[in-house]
Design an enzyme around this catalytic site. Structure first.
Site, PDB file in Angstrom:
ATOM      1  N   HIS A  19     -13.527 -11.309   7.858  1.00 25.13           N
ATOM      2  CA  HIS A  19     -13.335 -11.846   9.195  1.00 25.13           C
ATOM      3  C   HIS A  19     -14.413 -12.989   9.253  1.00 25.13           C
ATOM      4  O   HIS A  19     -15.610 -12.484   9.124  1.00 25.13           O
ATOM      5  CB  HIS A  19     -13.700 -10.837  10.438  1.00 25.13           C
ATOM      6  CG  HIS A  19     -12.599  -9.793  10.459  1.00 25.13           C
ATOM      7  ND1 HIS A  19     -12.711  -8.598  10.999  1.00 25.13           N
ATOM      8  CD2 HIS A  19     -11.150  -9.974  10.388  1.00 25.13           C
ATOM      9  CE1 HIS A  19     -11.459  -7.862  10.916  1.00 25.13           C
ATOM     10  NE2 HIS A  19     -10.612  -8.702  10.601  1.00 25.13           N
ATOM     11  N   HIS A  34     -18.205  -5.652   6.907  1.00 29.31           N
ATOM     12  CA  HIS A  34     -17.728  -6.356   8.260  1.00 29.31           C
ATOM     13  C   HIS A  34     -19.018  -6.349   9.206  1.00 29.31           C
ATOM     14  O   HIS A  34     -19.995  -6.038   8.940  1.00 29.31           O
ATOM     15  CB  HIS A  34     -16.498  -5.609   8.880  1.00 29.31           C
ATOM     16  CG  HIS A  34     -15.313  -5.832   8.191  1.00 29.31           C
ATOM     17  ND1 HIS A  34     -14.299  -6.333   8.789  1.00 29.31           N
ATOM     18  CD2 HIS A  34     -14.756  -5.469   7.050  1.00 29.31           C
ATOM     19  CE1 HIS A  34     -13.230  -6.620   8.131  1.00 29.31           C
ATOM     20  NE2 HIS A  34     -13.596  -5.816   6.951  1.00 29.31           N
ATOM     21  N   GLU A  71     -19.430  -1.466   8.434  1.00 33.61           N
ATOM     22  CA  GLU A  71     -19.910  -2.404   9.730  1.00 33.61           C
ATOM     23  C   GLU A  71     -21.371  -2.594   9.550  1.00 33.61           C
ATOM     24  O   GLU A  71     -22.155  -1.733   9.592  1.00 33.61           O
ATOM     25  CB  GLU A  71     -19.422  -1.789  10.986  1.00 33.61           C
ATOM     26  CG  GLU A  71     -17.998  -1.583  11.074  1.00 33.61           C
ATOM     27  CD  GLU A  71     -17.203  -2.866  11.179  1.00 33.61           C
ATOM     28  OE1 GLU A  71     -17.611  -3.671  11.663  1.00 33.61           O
ATOM     29  OE2 GLU A  71     -15.963  -2.715  11.293  1.00 33.61           O
ATOM     30  N   HIS A 117      29.352  -8.386 -17.306  1.00 32.82           N
ATOM     31  CA  HIS A 117      30.838  -8.794 -17.276  1.00 32.82           C
ATOM     32  C   HIS A 117      31.499  -7.655 -16.877  1.00 32.82           C
ATOM     33  O   HIS A 117      31.077  -6.381 -17.022  1.00 32.82           O
ATOM     34  CB  HIS A 117      30.943  -9.838 -18.189  1.00 32.82           C
ATOM     35  CG  HIS A 117      30.416 -11.085 -18.103  1.00 32.82           C
ATOM     36  ND1 HIS A 117      31.426 -12.276 -17.870  1.00 32.82           N
ATOM     37  CD2 HIS A 117      29.283 -11.453 -18.199  1.00 32.82           C
ATOM     38  CE1 HIS A 117      30.646 -13.311 -17.570  1.00 32.82           C
ATOM     39  NE2 HIS A 117      29.443 -12.756 -18.085  1.00 32.82           N
ATOM     40  N   GLU A 152      29.958  -6.070 -21.256  1.00 29.60           N
ATOM     41  CA  GLU A 152      31.041  -5.774 -20.516  1.00 29.60           C
ATOM     42  C   GLU A 152      31.326  -4.307 -20.260  1.00 29.60           C
ATOM     43  O   GLU A 152      31.169  -3.520 -20.861  1.00 29.60           O
ATOM     44  CB  GLU A 152      32.433  -6.152 -21.485  1.00 29.60           C
ATOM     45  CG  GLU A 152      32.379  -7.457 -22.207  1.00 29.60           C
ATOM     46  CD  GLU A 152      32.696  -8.535 -21.059  1.00 29.60           C
ATOM     47  OE1 GLU A 152      33.426  -7.979 -20.053  1.00 29.60           O
ATOM     48  OE2 GLU A 152      32.567  -9.558 -21.437  1.00 29.60           O
TER      49      GLU A 152
END
Length: 1358
Positions: A115, A224, A317, A652, A743
Site C-alpha cells: 500500500h 504494512h 503491521e 481432424h 484423425e
C-alpha cells in the site's frame, strides 16, 4: 655560419618562456585531473545512512544501484516488472554468489510498501539491505545468514502509490492503491472468491505472481502499516464474515509460531497493545492475529503465497501511523531490526533435502512432499530440492511423483534449530504398451538423523503390478459434459472454467473468423498468462475443418479434466505445473455452424465462410499457394510466431491415424516425403496411437475404407495423400514447433450420444502426447559474462538438417529420440559451443550453453574499443536498451503508456496549431523549426523533442521521422503527430520514455508536402489526387544531390528537406507512406549491390517484426501484385524502382540509412481507422527509438586527446561516414562482426574488428591516431637525415662559390654595370614569369578531372 647560430640562439631564448609556460600548464592539467579523479572516487563512496528522510523513486533507485555496485559479490539488483506508470519493481537479492542459483539454499523474501501510503516498510527494508551488506564478514550471524540463505528484498511493490502519498498523513488513503486505483492486496486470486481483476490494471500483482511462481520461495513477510501486529493466514473465509471468523489453514500452528517469532522480538508488538490513536482499545494477544478473525481480506497476497506459491507468508503491521514523519524512521528501524533477522532465520527449520531419480541420479522437480496429518503439500524445486517448515515433533513424510514409485518415511523427528536433512531417491515405474507388467524396482531413502536408526537407510525391494493404462492407482474425476457445443455454448463453457479456475486458466483470442467469431484459446498452466523460462509451450488445435467436430468436443472434455483434477491427481498436477498448455477448440467456428450432426463423410461446413479449405491455405515449401490468405489462417500464423511452441497436434476426423510431416513433396505425387526429424515424428505419433486402443491396430475404418491400413496407427502425410498448404508442415518449416495431424474417428460429425466413447478412447492418448513435450533436450543459452539469456540463438544437431532457435529469454527445447548427439549453440557475436548429450527415453536432458562474446581485435595499440560500463548512469541506460530489446520489454512499455486519443485528419493550419501547442505545453523538451515553405507558402515544420532541444549534443544519436511526402497518403502524418504527443505526455511520467528522450534527439517532420495534402480526398484508397506538390511534381523523384543530374531547379519542398538532411548528421531516418503493408530499405534506384545492405534490411525487419501484421508478409492489398513478401520486408527498388528518392539522397549525401514504411493498403482511409493504425504502429515506432542507440559509436582523437573533426570512418570496406563536432561518430550496424577503418590526413590508418549485438546498446570505441611517420613513403628518420646531409652539402658548396665569386669580382665589374642598366626590364620579366607559373600551378591544383560531380560524391557515399 656565425650569423645562423646567433639567430638560432635568439629564437631559443624567445621560445624558452613559452616552453616553460607549456610545461607548467601540462603539470597543472595533470594535477587537476588527479584532483578530479580523487573527487570522482570520493563521490562514489557510499553515503552514510542518516535515517532522516524517505527516498522517493529516483533516490531509492540510485541508493539500491549504488549498493549493488559496491557489494557485487553478495548483492544483485533486478526488476521483476513495472508499475502502471512504468516504475521498476526493484528487488535486491542478497546472498553469496547472487548471480547464480545454488541448490540447497532456501529462498526467502520480504515485500514492502504494497500500500503506497504505508511507508515505514519501504525505508526499513532499505536499512535491512544496508545492514546485511555492511555487516557481512564482520558479524558471524549475518555472514552465516547471507551465505546459507537466498534473500530477496522488495522495498516497494507500489512505487506509484508512494509518489502520491503525503508525509505525516497517518490515516488517509492517498496513494494506498496503484495508479489504476486497485488495492493490490485485494487483487490476487482467492480460494473462496472467483472474481479476478483485469490483469492490465494490476501489472504489479501480475509481476509478483510471476516472481512467486518462478522462484519457489519458502518463507516470506509482507510489511504494512496502520497498527502493530503480525497477521497469519487465512486472510478471509468462505462466509466472508467481516470480522471475528477464525479461518484456519492446514499449517495453523506453524503460522502462529512464525508470527510469534516476529512479535516477540519487537518491543512494542509483543505487548499486544499497540495503543494506536484511532483504535486505542484494539489489542492482540501476544501481538499476533489470524487474518480473517481480525477482518476479512479477499484476494490477499499472503494466502496466495501459501495456496499457490509453495511459500508460507505472514503480514506484519509495523506502525500505527501509516506515513509518520521521517524523524521516526530511526526508531522504527531499531524496533524492527531484531525481528526482521530472527524471522529470516526461520526459513531453516523443519525438514529439507533432495529428491532424485534412482536411474539417472538427476534431481526431480515438482515432486509432492506430503506430511501425514497436514493437508498441504509442497513441491520440489528445479534441482529436486525442498524445504518443509515444521514445528518440533515426529512426522510421516512421503515423496510422490507421477511415473515414480512413492516413498514414505515414518518417524521423522524434527527438533528445534536447524532443519533435518531427508533425501529421497525414487525409482521410475516401468510399463509396457499393453497388458500388465511385473516390475522389480528399488527405492532408496537417506535420512541424516542420529536418533532414527530404524529408518535412517531404507532399501525396499518391491514388486509392483502396473496397469498399462495408468501410471498411478489414483482415480481422476472424469468429464461430465458430453454434448455438441455451438459457438455461443462453447464461449460460455470457456468463460465458466476460466472463472472457476482463475489461477490455472486464461482465455484469449488470436483473431476472428470471416464472420467475426473469436478464435478462442484456453491456456492451462500454473502461470497461464506468461511464458515461464524453461517451461515448454504446447498446443492442441481442433475443428480446422468445420464438420470434423470430435476434436472440438474432446478439447472441451480435456479442459474440464485438467481443471477438475489439478491439485488432486499427481499426473495432471505435474503436467499443468510444468507445461503451458494452449487449447484452441475451434479454428473454423463459421464452418461448424453450418455443418450437420450425423455427417459421416460429407463436406458441408468443411471450409470457411469464403469456401476455402484452411488446411490448404498455409504457405508451402514445394507449391505456390495462390488462394488468398484467409483471416483464420493469418490469425493462426501470427499466433504461432508470437509464442515459442514446441509440440502440437492438429485434430481432424474422417479416419483413425496419426499423420506426420511432410504432407506433400516436390512433384505432388503420393510418396514417403521424409522430414529431417522423421524419427522424432514417428516417436511422438506412436506415443499417441499406442494409447488409443483402436488406432494402434492400424485398421481404422473397415466399413468405410476396408483396404486402408496404417502400421502402428501412424503414417507419413504425403505417403497417404498429398496435402499442399497444410498447417503441420508450415509449423515445422517456419517455427520451432513439431506438429502432427491426428484423425480421431471415421465419422466426421458423430451423434452426441457417441461422444463419451471418443473420450474413453483418447483420454490417455491426449495426456501421453502432452508428455512428449518433455523429451529430448532443453536448456538455456546465455552470455558467459552476465548470465543473460541470448534470444534467437541457433541450436543445431549434427546430422539433422533442421535447426531451432532460443526464445526471448534464451531458453530452448529440442525434441530428439534416444541416442547420443553433438549439439551446437551459436549466436551472432558469440563463439559457438558444442556439447555431446545422451538422450534417454521418456525424460528430458538439460543441456545449458554459456557462450563467450567474440573479442574485438585491433591491429594497433592506438585503436582501442571498450564498452562504457564505468558510468553507473550509462549502465542503467544500457540495461534499459537491453530490456526493451528482449522478451516483452517493448510490449510492456506499450501497455504501460496508454493515452487517450481523438483521431482525425488535420489540415495544414490545424497541424501547425497542434505543433505549436506541443511547444507551449512542453517547452522544456520541444522546439519547432521551420525548414522552409511549399510552393503555396505553407510551412514545412520539424518538431525537435529532446531534454535540451536546440542545443548541440554531438554524442547523442539523431533520429528523423518523416511523413507526407505524398499528400494523398496522410496516415503517416497523423501517426507522427500522435507519436509526438505520446512522447511529450509520457515524459517525466514513464521512466523508459523519459530516458529515451533524454538520450536521443528526435526530429519529427509530419508533412513534407502540405500542398498535396490539401488537395487529397478522404476515403480515396487509390486516387493520385494530392500525390504531387502544387507544381505537379512527385517530390520523391526530385532528390538529386548532383547538379549534373538535375534538369530543372529543385522544388522548394525538396530543397528544404535536402538542406535539413545534410546539415543535421542524422543516425537513422524512418519515412511513413501508404498504399501497401511493407517496410522497404535502400535503394529506390536500380543498383546491382547495396553497401551495408544487411544493416538496412535489419532495421526494416525490426519495424516489421514489431507490427502485428506486417511481419506476416501478407500485404492484404488487392491488385498490387505483391501478395506474399517474406517477413514483410523488401528492397525498395524491387517494389517500385525510381530515381531521385528521399531515401537514396539520405543514404548518399546525408550518410544516414532511411527505411520507408507503408502503413496500409489504402492511401487515405476513413478517419475511424486511424486509432487501429496507431495501435498497429505504436510499438514499431518505439522500436526505432531503441534501435538508434545500437551499432557502434565513438570518438576519433589524436594522442593528446584533441578531437579530429572530419575524419573518415569506413565500415566493412565500403560505407563511409565522417566525424562531427567533438570527433564523434555513430553508425548503425546489423548484429555480427564488422570491420572499422579510420582515416585522417597526417595520421596512420587504423583498423579494428567490432562485434555488434542486436540486443545491446552501441559498442563504444575510442580511436586514437598516431602521427604518420612516413614522408613520401619513406621513414621519417631517413628523410630527415638525408635532408640534413643535403643542406650541409649545399651550404658548403655555396661558400665555395661565394669565395670564387669574390676573387673574381674586380675583373667583372664592367659586366655588372651593364646588367644594372637593364635591371628594370629584367625585374619585369622575372615578375611576369613568376606570376605565370603561379597561375599554372593553381590551375593544375584545382583542375577537376572527374567525369561528373556525381562520381565524386558517390566515391564518398555512405
Amino acid at each position: 655560419m656565425v650569423s645562423i647560430w646567433n639567430h638560432f640562439s635568439t629564437t631559443l631564448k624567445l621560445r624558452a618562456p613559452l616552453f616553460a609556460f607549456l610545461l607548467f600548464f601540462v603539470a597543472s592539467l595533470g594535477d587537476a585531473r588527479l584532483q578530479s579523479a580523487r573527487s570522482a572516487r570520493a563521490s562514489t563512496e557510499e553515503a552514510v545512512e542518516t535515517y532522516g528522510k524517505y527516498y522517493n523513486y529516483v533516490e531509492l533507485t540510485e541508493r539500491l544501484q549504488s549498493l549493488a555496485q559496491k557489494y557485487p559479490h553478495i548483492a544483485n539488483l533486478s526488476s521483476i516488472g513495472q508499475s502502471v506508470e512504468g516504475r521498476q519493481l526493484w528487488v535486491m537479492r542478497v546472498t553469496k554468489d547472487p548471480n547464480t542459483d545454488t541448490p540447497g539454499k532456501p529462498k526467502f523474501k520480504y515485500v514492502g510498501n504494497m500500500h503506497g501510503d504505508e511507508t515505514v516498510s519501504r525505508q526499513v527494508l532499505v536499512y535491512l539491505v544496508e545492514y546485511l551488506l555492511t555487516k557481512y564478514g564482520e558479524e558471524e550471524r549475518i555472514t552465516e545468514l547471507v551465505n546459507g540463505t537466498d534473500i530477496y528484498i522488495m522495498p516497494s511493490m507500489n512505487p506509484d502509490g508512494f509518489e502520491k502519498s503525503i508525509e505525516g498523513d497517518c490515516n488517509s488513503e492517498n496513494g494506498r492503491s496503484n495508479a489504476k486505483n486497485k488495492d493490490l492486496n485485494r487483487s490476487f486470486p482467492d480460494q473462496f472468491d472467483g472474481k479476478t481483476a483485469d490483469p492490465d490494471s494490476i501489472p504489479e500483482v501480475m509481476a509478483v505472481i510471476r516472481w512467486i511462481q518462478e522462484q519457489k520461495f519458502v518463507l516470506s513477510g509482507n510489511l504494512h502499516g496502520g497498527t502493530v501486529v503480525a497477521s497469519y493466514p487465512f486472510d478471509d473465509s468462505a462466509s466472508h464474515k467481516q470480522e471475528g471468523q477464525y479461518s484456519e489453514s492446514a499449517d495453523d500452528g506453524l503460522f502462529r509460531h512464525l508470527a510469534l517469532v516476529y512479535s516477540q522480538n519487537h518491543p512494542v508488538m509483543k505487548t499486544g497493545a499497540p495503543n494506536c490513536p484511532d483504535t486505542p482499545e484494539e489489542t492482540f494477544k501476544d501481538g499476533i492475529t489470524n487474518g480473517a478473525q481480525w477482518y476479512d481480506v479477499p484476494g490477499g497476497m499472503q494466502d496466495y503465497n501459501y495456496l499457490y506459491g509453495n511459500c508460507l507468508e505472514i503480514t506484519i503491521e509495523l506502525s500505527c501511523c501509516k506515513y509518520p514523519f521521517a524523524s521516526e524512521l530511526h526508531r522504527e528501524w531499531n524496533l524492527n531490526k531484531e525481528s526482521l533477522l530472527a524471522y529470516i532465520e526461520q526459513v531453516h527449520i523443519g525438514v529439507r533435502g533432495f529428491v532424485k531419480d534412482a536411474v539417472s541420479g538427476a534431481g526431480l522437480s515438482n515432486v509432492s512432499i506430503v506430511v501425514a496429518g497436514i493437508r498441504h503439500n509442497l513441491m520440489t524445486g528445479k534441482y529436486g530440492d525442498y524445504y518443509r517448515l515444521l514445528l518440533p515433533g515426529i512426522y510421516n513424510i512421503t515423496a510422490v511423483a507421477p511415473g515414480y514409485i512413492s516413498v514414505s518415511v515414518s518417524g521423522v523427528q524434527v527438533t528445534d534449530g536447524k532443519a533435518e536433512e531427508l533425501n529421497f531417491t525414487l525409482a521410475p515405474v516401468v510399463s509396457e504398451a499393453a497388458g500388465n507388467t511385473t516390475v522389480t524396482t528399488t527405492s532408496v531413502l537417506s535420512i541424516n538423523h542420529p536418533n532414527n536408526s530404524t529408518t535412517s537407510s531404507l532399501d525396499s525391494t518391491q514388486t509392483v503390478v502396473v496397469p498399462s493404462v495408468s501410471p498411478t492407482s489414483h482415480q481422476p474425476i472424469q468429464p461430465q459434459e458430453f454434448r455438441h457445443h455451438n459457438y455461443a455454448d462453447m464461449e460460455l463453457f470457456l468463460r465458466k472454467y476460466s472463472s472457476e479456475f482463475p489461477s490455472i486458466t486464461h482465455v484469449y483470442s488470436v483473431g476472428h473468423s470471416v464472420d467475426g467469431r473469436e478464435l478462442y484459446v484456453m491456456v492451462i498452466s500454473n502461470n497461464p498468462k506468461a511464458h515461464e523460462h524453461g517451461e515448454p509451450e504446447f498446443k492442441y488445435v481442433a475443428n480446422m475443418h468445420g464438420n470434423e467436430v470430435v476434436g472440438r468436443e474432446l478439447m472441451l472434455n480435456l479442459i474440464e479434466y485438467l481443471c477438475r483434477n489439478y491439485g488432486t491427481d499427481p499426473e495432471v498436477t505435474q503436467l499443468v505445473n510444468s507445461t503451458r498448455i494452449h487449447i484452441m477448440p475451434s479454428m473454423n467456428p463459421d464452418g461448424y455452424e453450418v455443418a450437420d450432426e450425423g455427417d459421416k463423410k460429407g463436406y458441408k461446413g468443411r471450409n470457411n465462410t469464403n469456401n476455402y479449405d484452411l488446411n490448404r491455405n498455409f504457405p508451402d515449401q514445394f507449391v505456390n499457394i495462390t488462394e488468398p490468405r484467409q483471416p483464420e489462417t493469418t490469425a493462426v500464423i501470427n499466433w504461432l510466431k508470437s509464442i515459442p511452441f514446441v509440440l502440437s497436434a492438429n485434430l481432424h476426423g474422417g479416419s483413425l491415424v496419426v499423420n506426420y510431416p511432410f504432407d506433400d513433396g516436390k512433384n505432388g505425387n503420393s510418396y514417403y516425403s521424409k522430414s529431417p526429424d522423421d524419427e522424432v515424428f514417428q516417436q511422438v505419433s506412436r506415443a499417441y496411437s499406442q494409447e488409443n486402443p483402436l488406432m494402434h491396430k492400424g485398421h481404422p475404418c473397415e466399413e468405410l475404407y476396408p483396404d486402408e491400413y496404417f502400421k502402428d496407427g501412424i503414417t507419413n502425410g504425403a505417403q497417404w495423400y498429398s496435402v499442399p498448404g497444410g498447417m503441420q508442415d508450415w509449423n515445422y518449416m517456419n517455427t520451432n514447433c513439431f506438429e502432427v495431424t491426428i484423425e480421431l474417428g471415421c465419422v466426421k460429425y458423430p451423434l452426441a450420444k457417441d461422444l463419451p466413447k471418443y473420450w474413453e478412447q483418447n483420454q490417455r492418448a491426449l495426456l501421453q502426447f502432452i508428455h512428449q513435450v518433455h523429451t529430448g533436450v532443453k536448456g538455456t543459452v546465455s552470455d558467459i559474462g552476465d548470465g543473460t539469456g541470448i534470444p534467437n540463438a541457433t541450436i543445431s544437431v549434427e546430422k539433422i538438417n533442421h535447426n531451432i532457435t532460443t526464445a526471448h529469454t534464451g531458453d530452448y527445447w529440442r525434441l530428439l529420440v534416444p541416442g547420443t548427439y553433438s549439439i551446437t549453440a551459436s549466436a551472432h557475436g558469440y563463439k559457438a559451443v558444442t556439447i555431446y548429450a545422451t538422450v534417454s527415453k521418456d525424460r528430458v536432458e538439460v543441456v545449458d550453453f554459456r557462450l563467450t562474446p567474440l573479442r574485438s581485435e585491433s591491429n594497433g595499440q592506438s585503436f582501442r574499443g571498450f564498452r562504457t560500463t564505468q558510468n553507473p548512469i550509462e549502465r542503467v541506460f544500457q540495461s534499459l536498451i537491453k530490456e526493451l530489446s528482449l522478451g516483452q520489454g517493448l510490449e510492456e512499455l506499450v501497455r504501460s503508456t496508454a493515452t487517450e486519443s481523438n483521431f482525425r485528419y488535420r489540415p495544414s493550419k490545424e497541424m501547425s496549431a497542434f505543433l505549436r501547442g506541443l511547444t507551449l505545453n512542453f517547452p522544456k523538451i520541444t522546439v519547432l523549426h521551420s525548414l522552409g515553405q511549399s510552393v503555396e507558402f505553407r510551412t514545412i515544420w520539424a518538431l525537435e523533442i529532446s531534454n535540451k532541444p536546440g542545443e548541440s549534443e554531438p554524442y547523442e544519436p539523431k533520429i528523423r521521422f518523416v511523413a507526407g511526402i505524398h499528400g494523398n497518403a496522410p496516415v503517416g502524418t497523423e501517426l507522427l503527430l500522435e507519436f509526438a504527443a505520446f512522447l511529450c505526455i509520457n515524459y517525466g511520467k514513464n521512466p523508459a520514455i523519459t530516458r529515451l528522450i533524454n538520450e536521443t534527439r528526435i526530429f519529427i517532420v509530419p508533412s513534407v508536402n502540405p500542398d498535396g495534402r490539401e488537395q487529397a480526398v478522404e476515403k480515396q484508397c487509390k486516387s493520385p489526387q494530392g500525390l504531387a506538390n502544387a507544381n505537379g511534381k512527385d517530390l520523391d523523384t526530385d532528390f538529386f544531390g548532383n547538379a549534373s543530374q538535375r534538369l530543372v531547379e529543385a522544388q522548394p519542398e525538396t530543397r528544404a528537406m535536402m538542406n535539413f538532411i545534410q546539415n543535421q548528421r542524422f543516425t537513422l531516418s524512418v519515412a511513413l507512406d501508404g498504399g501497401a503493408l511493407v517496410a522497404t530499405y535502400p535503394y529506390d534506384k536500380p543498383v546491382q549491390t547495396v553497401e551495408n545492405e544487411g544493416t538496412s534490411k535489419y532495421l526494416a525487419s525490426v519495424y516489421a517484426n514489431n507490427h502485428p501484421k506486417m511481419h506476416l508478409g501478407d500485404t492484404e492489398c488487392p491488385n498490387n501484385g505483391q501478395s506474399n513478401i517474406p517477413d514483410g520486408v523488401m528492397r525498395a527498388a524491387e517494389r517500385q524502382s525510381h530515381l531521385g528518392s528521399m531515401k537514396d539522397f539520405s543514404m548518399d549525401f546525408g550518410h544516414c540509412p532511411e527505411i520507408t514504411v507503408y502503413t496500409g493498403c489504402c492511401l487515405f482511409p476513413p478517419a475511424k481507422q486511424l486509432a487501429t493504425l496507431w495501435t498497429e504502429n505504436k510499438k514499431s515506432l518505439l522500436s526505432m527509438l531503441v534501435e538508434v542507440h545500437k551499432g557502434v559509436r565513438g570518438i576519433v582523437r589524436d594522442k593528446s586527446g584533441k578531437p579530429i573533426v572530419g575524419a573518415i570512418v569506413v565500415l566493412n570496406g565500403g560505407v563511409r561516414l565522417f566525424t562531427g563536432e567533438g570527433g564523434y561518430f555513430h553508425a548503425l550496424l546489423a548484429q555480427g562482426s564488422h570491420s572499422i577503418e579510420a582515416v585522417a590526413e597526417g595520421y596512420q590508418r587504423q583498423r579494428q574488428k567490432v562485434v555488434v549485438s542486436s540486443t545491446e546498446a552501441a559498442t563504444f570505441i575510442i580511436i586514437e591516431f598516431d602521427m604518420d611517420n612516413n614522408i613520401f613513403g619513406l621513414p621519417r628518420e631517413f628523410v630527415v637525415a638525408s635532408a640534413a646531409a643535403s643542406m650541409t652539402a649545399l651550404v658548403v658548396t655555396a661558400c665555395i662559390i661565394w669565395c670564387v665569386c669574390v676573387a673574381k669580382s674586380n675583373r667583372q665589374k664592367d659586366g655588372f654595370h651593364r646588367l644594372r642598366q637593364h635591371r628594370d626590364d629584367y625585374d619585369d620579366e622575372v615578375w611576369l614569369t613568376s606570376m605565370g607559373s603561379k597561375k599554372s600551378l593553381l590551375a593544375h591544383e584545382f583542375q577537376d578531372e572527374s567525369e561528373s560531380d556525381e562520381e565524386t560524391l558517390y566515391a564518398n557515399k555512405i
